[in-house]
Design a protein around this motif. Structure first.
Motif, PDB file in Angstrom:
ATOM      1  N   UNK A  89       0.851  -1.154  -0.139  1.00 37.23           N
ATOM      2  CA  UNK A  89       0.012   0.057   0.173  1.00 37.23           C
ATOM      3  C   UNK A  89       0.989   1.449   0.118  1.00 37.23           C
ATOM      4  N   UNK A  90       1.806   1.228   1.060  1.00 35.75           N
ATOM      5  CA  UNK A  90       2.692   2.604   1.080  1.00 35.75           C
ATOM      6  C   UNK A  90       3.594   2.640  -0.319  1.00 35.75           C
ATOM      7  N   UNK A  91       4.077   1.514  -1.024  1.00 35.81           N
ATOM      8  CA  UNK A  91       4.844   1.684  -2.049  1.00 35.81           C
ATOM      9  C   UNK A  91       3.870   2.100  -3.255  1.00 35.81           C
ATOM     10  N   UNK A  92       2.490   2.178  -3.225  1.00 33.41           N
ATOM     11  CA  UNK A  92       1.912   2.355  -4.564  1.00 33.41           C
ATOM     12  C   UNK A  92       0.712   3.220  -4.399  1.00 33.41           C
ATOM     13  N   UNK A  93       0.410   3.513  -3.182  1.00 31.50           N
ATOM     14  CA  UNK A  93      -1.040   4.185  -3.137  1.00 31.50           C
ATOM     15  C   UNK A  93      -0.763   5.644  -3.740  1.00 31.50           C
ATOM     16  N   UNK A  94       0.236   6.311  -3.906  1.00 27.76           N
ATOM     17  CA  UNK A  94       0.329   7.489  -4.917  1.00 27.76           C
ATOM     18  C   UNK A  94       0.277   7.253  -6.343  1.00 27.76           C
ATOM     19  N   UNK A 136     -11.848   8.296  -5.570  1.00 21.93           N
ATOM     20  CA  UNK A 136     -11.008   7.243  -5.499  1.00 21.93           C
ATOM     21  C   UNK A 136      -9.606   7.598  -5.076  1.00 21.93           C
ATOM     22  N   UNK A 137      -8.785   8.680  -5.252  1.00 18.85           N
ATOM     23  CA  UNK A 137      -7.559   9.194  -4.880  1.00 18.85           C
ATOM     24  C   UNK A 137      -7.825   9.188  -3.258  1.00 18.85           C
ATOM     25  N   UNK A 138      -9.023   9.907  -2.903  1.00 18.11           N
ATOM     26  CA  UNK A 138      -8.910  10.239  -1.483  1.00 18.11           C
ATOM     27  C   UNK A 138      -9.158   8.879  -0.589  1.00 18.11           C
ATOM     28  N   UNK A 139      -9.744   7.887  -1.198  1.00 15.45           N
ATOM     29  CA  UNK A 139      -9.753   6.499  -0.443  1.00 15.45           C
ATOM     30  C   UNK A 139      -8.364   6.079  -0.043  1.00 15.45           C
ATOM     31  N   UNK A 140      -7.781   6.378  -1.025  1.00 14.63           N
ATOM     32  CA  UNK A 140      -6.177   5.749  -0.726  1.00 14.63           C
ATOM     33  C   UNK A 140      -5.717   6.888   0.448  1.00 14.63           C
ATOM     34  N   UNK A 141      -5.728   8.142   0.286  1.00 15.53           N
ATOM     35  CA  UNK A 141      -5.209   9.108   1.126  1.00 15.53           C
ATOM     36  C   UNK A 141      -5.746   8.909   2.739  1.00 15.53           C
ATOM     37  N   UNK A 142      -7.013   8.601   2.743  1.00 18.78           N
ATOM     38  CA  UNK A 142      -7.678   8.508   3.885  1.00 18.78           C
ATOM     39  C   UNK A 142      -7.211   7.550   5.050  1.00 18.78           C
ATOM     40  N   UNK A 143      -6.332   6.349   4.211  1.00 12.63           N
ATOM     41  CA  UNK A 143      -5.454   5.346   4.897  1.00 12.63           C
ATOM     42  C   UNK A 143      -4.334   5.922   5.747  1.00 12.63           C
ATOM     43  N   UNK A 144      -3.992   7.260   5.360  1.00 10.29           N
ATOM     44  CA  UNK A 144      -2.547   7.741   5.681  1.00 10.29           C
ATOM     45  C   UNK A 144      -3.068   8.620   7.220  1.00 10.29           C
ATOM     46  N   UNK A 145      -4.124   8.843   7.113  1.00 14.52           N
ATOM     47  CA  UNK A 145      -4.737   9.597   8.593  1.00 14.52           C
ATOM     48  C   UNK A 145      -4.415   8.661   9.892  1.00 14.52           C
ATOM     49  N   UNK A 182     -12.116   1.286  10.615  1.00 14.81           N
ATOM     50  CA  UNK A 182     -12.295   2.710  10.790  1.00 14.81           C
ATOM     51  C   UNK A 182     -13.398   3.303  10.071  1.00 14.81           C
ATOM     52  N   UNK A 183     -14.330   4.058  10.511  1.00 13.78           N
ATOM     53  CA  UNK A 183     -15.405   4.824   9.946  1.00 13.78           C
ATOM     54  C   UNK A 183     -14.775   5.730   8.856  1.00 13.78           C
ATOM     55  N   UNK A 184     -13.787   6.348   9.008  1.00 15.21           N
ATOM     56  CA  UNK A 184     -13.448   7.385   8.003  1.00 15.21           C
ATOM     57  C   UNK A 184     -12.982   6.633   6.604  1.00 15.21           C
ATOM     58  N   UNK A 185     -12.252   5.660   6.819  1.00 13.95           N
ATOM     59  CA  UNK A 185     -11.896   4.584   5.700  1.00 13.95           C
ATOM     60  C   UNK A 185     -13.114   3.982   4.921  1.00 13.95           C
ATOM     61  N   UNK A 186     -13.898   3.455   5.804  1.00 11.48           N
ATOM     62  CA  UNK A 186     -15.137   2.726   5.244  1.00 11.48           C
ATOM     63  C   UNK A 186     -16.093   3.914   4.346  1.00 11.48           C
TER      64      UNK A 186
END
Lengths: 422, 422
Positions: A394-399, A413-422, B241-245
């Protein structure tokens, strides 16, 4: 039979498939509506109307199976068992397993293969109620692992089904056979009634009402191909025997006035011998009216200058059944690109495949072997893709994923990736 | 989003698929007739009418590819290459080989697997012209070994195609891309014109005219499934996590007002958090109008009493995309019977599969995962059965075949056997 010397390889089997009249389509739609609305009651009433028999119950009883076994020679029962074993053995080789694979980042990707939950098989009535069709449609489903297999077939005027069909079904361990045919049977399988629970896929041939009903319910359930007229192509050189070729052509022609029987040969002498043999043999057949009409309308002999041209013609025809009766049939196999079933050599007469050898006799007709396959275990299974991305992957490829999403204008779609970084 | 406590597992995604109006069907039929009759001339004239551009030629030129590469960041080109490699690697694992098997009587039975000769891929126009669709439709065909792959896509008003689509196609080595869309493109692929030779199978999504045209030519050529609205189901317990869902649900919702985004969770607390997160995140999306309409109409949260019930609901829904965001996703995999693609764990957010991981993003929608599969290499190959009966096998079995044939009333089948004895 007409004999043509091949000058142009642009031959084709393709005939228009009967798609029914506007009136037939309306009848089918109203039958489906009635079955959805009234359930079993509609099944009983259409069976009385079309099959002219008022049934007590839809399900075949133990007494009917017992009577069927009484009616059939034990020798035939044994042959049905042996055919079933051969068919099962062939189809077991088609079965595939799920697979999973891990990469160095710890990501797992895979393909899960699952049997369908429930399928329905339509068995036509009257003289077309073939025990072999029961074997050929049911066994691949069983090999796939389908738990619930339902047979439907229109009852005769005694309110029962042919002994051969009942014995074949019982031998396979089928528990649900219902005496209902036509569009009403297809509607019951697609939507369910009090007695018949809905299935996920409907297989099997039938008349125009059955075919129209299958088209109508397609999408809500899956269906197999709508079968067109059946055909055989024999590819031969001068080493083949004219009497055997003629007999094989006639075995196709007796099925149906719409069937086609075609010879593609490199020998003009043989072409003339086969023509004469067909004319001689057809006279002694019980179904000679049908066979003659079929040969008259759709029989054809093409004479090619050499084997290469003959094979090119075969590939243009893309036949349902192809017999290769040449000096070295195996040598041509690589060049044959389109055919449902390929019978190599003189001991592989088509009926061997229709009944006994093991491969399926439900085959792509009318030139559709260009893109379709014999009925097989895959038709009763479906796949699911599996993706288990690792944290590292995930970290190698999310960008990269986010960039592709934004290229396509899909910000969420892009934000679904970035939401994982929070 | 509406929150419902599950009391009855009888939920369903199924929505009626748009099958067009009578008028739309007539338009499509007349376009097909025109293309069959007038060939390229009809393609130019319909392109002028519908796409409002008068083209010099249908085929994309080298100058257009060069301009597309100019327009795209090199970094994006590299990402497209990496995605293509991942997709190719996954699909290569799906490829199957022909097999042959001999028995003790010397009979050979087998299954020959052959690539289709030619396929066409429809790439929709406008904002739905996705480079990722090019990769997902073309690569499985290439892995299968299809020699001729043709892309068609409606031109924009400058008479060209989006840079991303052209680069994706060029990267895959596609040589035939034609600037034509709508029913006229489908007719050209099915029947051929002076410029576009006919294909055997037509893939790819499109608007209602494209879908109707595919239904119309089906049978003459093969088609893929007619895609319905797209959906995601997230299966979760309190560990997710609710934000990711919420972000994942919205990535589906932004596609289309008809898309559905569904959460099935064992936690009422999480259900309420996800609802609030969706409402918060949607406001900042560029496509918020679409996403809001989708969530409003088809978004739903089901709260199940336990994981077993939640999985039963998922199987009823048979979703296109399923994310499993539970404590131990792998443990649930065996119980999940129906889903197009299954994403396990929080690092497997759906867009990873849409673009990059490797499995196909063309998936069965609208609950058809009960009986359909993701697009895969098998969709571009077909099988032929092979039967080479030995002389010994023939003599051991010809009487059995003849008896079965006579049981079915097919005398000529029996005689084809007996003719070999002469």
């Amino acid at each position: 039979m007409k004999i043509t010397t091949i000058t142009d390889k642009k031959v084709s089997l393709r005939r228009t498939i009967d798609t029914g009249t506007e009136e037939q389509r309306k009848i089918v739609q109203s039958i489906i509506t009635d079955v959805r609305g009234q359930g079993d009651a509609a099944l009983f009433s259409y069976t009385e109307k079309f099959d002219r028999v008022l049934l007590d119950s839809l399900k075949v009883t133990e007494a009917e199976y017992a009577a069927a076994y009484e009616a059939l020679d034990q020798e035939l029962v044994d042959i049905i068992r042996e055919a079933a074993a051969n068919i099962r053995s062939f189809h077991e080789k088609q079965k595939r397993e799920s697979w999973f694979s891990y990469n160095e980042e710890g990501t797992m990707l895979g393909q899960k293969i699952t049997a369908l939950d429930a399928v329905g098989v339509y068995v036509p009535g009257g003289t077309a109620a073939y025990p072999s069709s029961v074997l050929m449609n049911v066994i691949p489903a069983q090999v796939a692992g389908v738990k619930r297999i339902v047979l439907v077939s229109p009852p005769n005027q005694e309110g029962t089904l042919p002994a051969g069909v009942l014995v074949a079904a019982k031998e396979l361990g089928i528990e649900e056979i219902y005496k209902v045919g036509g569009a009403q049977a297809i509607a019951a399988l697609a939507y369910g009634t009090e007695t018949i629970a809905a299935v996920d896929k409907i297989m099997g041939p039938g008349n125009i009402f059955v075919a129209l009903a299958k088209r109508e319910v397609f999408g809500n359930v899956d269906i197999d191909m709508i079968a067109g007229p059946s055909e055989i192509v024999v590819l031969s050189d001068e080493t083949a025997k004219a009497n055997e070729i003629a007999a094989d052509l006639l075995s196709q022609a007796e099925h149906d006035k719409q069937a086609s029987s075609i010879l593609v040969t490199t020998s003009m002498k043989q072409a003339e011998e086969v023509k004469a043999e067909v004319e001689r043999q057809v006279e002694t057949l019980p179904r000679k009216e049908i066979a003659k009409a079929s040969i008259e309308a759709y029989g054809h002999i093409y004479v090619a200058e050499n084997l290469e041209t003959a094979i090119a013609v075969v590939n243009e025809l893309a036949p349902e059944h192809l017999e290769v009766l040449t000096e070295n049939p195996m040598a041509s196999l690589n060049e044959i690109r389109h055919a449902g079933a390929i019978f190599l050599g003189r001991y592989s007469s088509e009926p061997v495949g229709d009944y006994f050898a093991g491969p399926n006799h439900v085959l792509p007709t009318n030139g559709t072997a260009r893109f379709s396959s014999p009925l097989n275990v895959d038709d009763f299974m479906k796949k699911s893709s599996i993706i288990q991305y690792s944290e590292k992957a995930f970290h190698n490829n999310y960008e990269k994923v986010a960039k592709l999403a934004r290229l396509e204008g899909l910000e969420a779609h892009a934000r679904a990736m970035e939401e994982r970084l929070k």
